[in-house]
Design a protein around this motif. Structure first.
Motif, short mmCIF file in Angstrom:
data_model
loop_
_atom_site.label_atom_id
_atom_site.label_comp_id
_atom_site.label_asym_id
_atom_site.label_seq_id
_atom_site.Cartn_x
_atom_site.Cartn_y
_atom_site.Cartn_z
N PRO A 54 15.42 6.37 -11.53
CA PRO A 54 14.71 5.65 -10.30
C PRO A 54 14.49 4.08 -10.62
N TRP A 55 14.30 3.29 -9.33
CA TRP A 55 13.95 1.85 -9.60
C TRP A 55 12.46 2.17 -10.00
N THR A 56 11.97 0.99 -10.82
CA THR A 56 10.77 0.79 -11.16
C THR A 56 9.92 0.11 -10.10
N GLU A 57 8.51 0.54 -10.27
CA GLU A 57 7.59 -0.36 -9.21
C GLU A 57 7.58 -1.63 -9.13
N ALA A 58 7.87 -2.26 -10.51
CA ALA A 58 8.10 -3.72 -10.37
C ALA A 58 9.17 -4.30 -9.48
N LEU A 115 9.61 -6.81 -2.29
CA LEU A 115 8.62 -7.15 -1.06
C LEU A 115 8.17 -8.79 -1.34
N ARG A 116 7.85 -9.28 -2.62
CA ARG A 116 7.56 -10.67 -2.69
C ARG A 116 8.73 -11.40 -2.42
N ALA A 117 9.95 -11.16 -2.79
CA ALA A 117 11.08 -12.29 -2.52
C ALA A 117 11.44 -12.29 -1.09
N GLY A 118 10.87 -11.36 -0.15
CA GLY A 118 11.16 -11.33 1.17
C GLY A 118 12.10 -10.62 1.75
N LEU A 178 0.84 -1.07 -0.01
CA LEU A 178 0.12 -0.14 -0.08
C LEU A 178 0.93 1.15 0.03
N ASP A 179 1.98 1.16 0.41
CA ASP A 179 3.07 2.28 0.44
C ASP A 179 3.59 2.66 -1.11
N LEU A 180 3.52 1.61 -2.02
CA LEU A 180 4.23 1.94 -3.28
C LEU A 180 3.86 3.11 -3.93
N ASP A 181 2.53 3.54 -3.75
CA ASP A 181 2.24 4.97 -4.59
C ASP A 181 3.05 6.00 -4.33
N ALA A 182 3.00 6.32 -2.81
CA ALA A 182 3.69 7.28 -2.40
C ALA A 182 5.35 7.16 -2.45
#
Length: 143
Positions: free
Chosen positions: A23-27, A33-36, A7-11
């Motif tokens: 910048p890094w991409t959202e992906a 996050l998914r990889a832990g 939920l923090d990704l937009d900000a």
């Protein structure tokens, strides 16, 4: 400080795009996050002020992305975040912390040096730059 959430990704992406020319991409953040990976959010009065993406394995703590929103830089938030990361890593049994930094990012480089990080290597052409690639200084600190 708290765990970073999807939920923090937009900000976060708003900050990332303002803070970096490449910048890094959202992906990338979603994959972390998914990889832990250990992902941290720093809030100030309910607003995302900064964040960090880190990885801990086999006694090594890697700080992959440490960012403070541009309008909050110069107020000690980066130092606070870096110290919190190092203290957390120590508590998890990490022996060494590592990070990469652009030599042209003098503010970040001075912060890392003042917090006990030392240059231990160089990665040629590591970062994209306006004209080709920029090297990365590899820095480490014993914990």
């Amino acid at each position: 400080m708290r765990p970073l959430e999807v939920l923090d990704l937009d900000a976060l992406m708003g900050i990332e795009r303002r803070a970096y020319s490449h910048p890094w991409t959202e992906a990338i953040f979603r994959d972390c996050l998914r990889a832990g990976y250990t992902c941290w959010a720093m809030d100030q009065q309910g607003e995302l002020t900064g964040y960090a993406i880190t990885s801990l394995a086999v006694g090594e703590y890697h700080i992959l992305n440490l960012t403070v929103r541009p309008e909050s830089q110069g107020r000690g938030y980066g130092r606070f975040l870096l110290r919190a990361l190092v203290n957390w890593a120590k508590g998890q049994g990490a022996e060494t912390a590592f990070l990469e930094v652009r030599p042209s990012n003098r503010t970040a480089l001075n912060l890392y040096l003042s917090e006990g990080f030392n240059e231990v290597g160089l990665r040629k052409g590591y970062y994209p730059a306006a004209r080709g690639r920029e090297d990365a200084l590899v820095m480490a600190r014993n914990l």
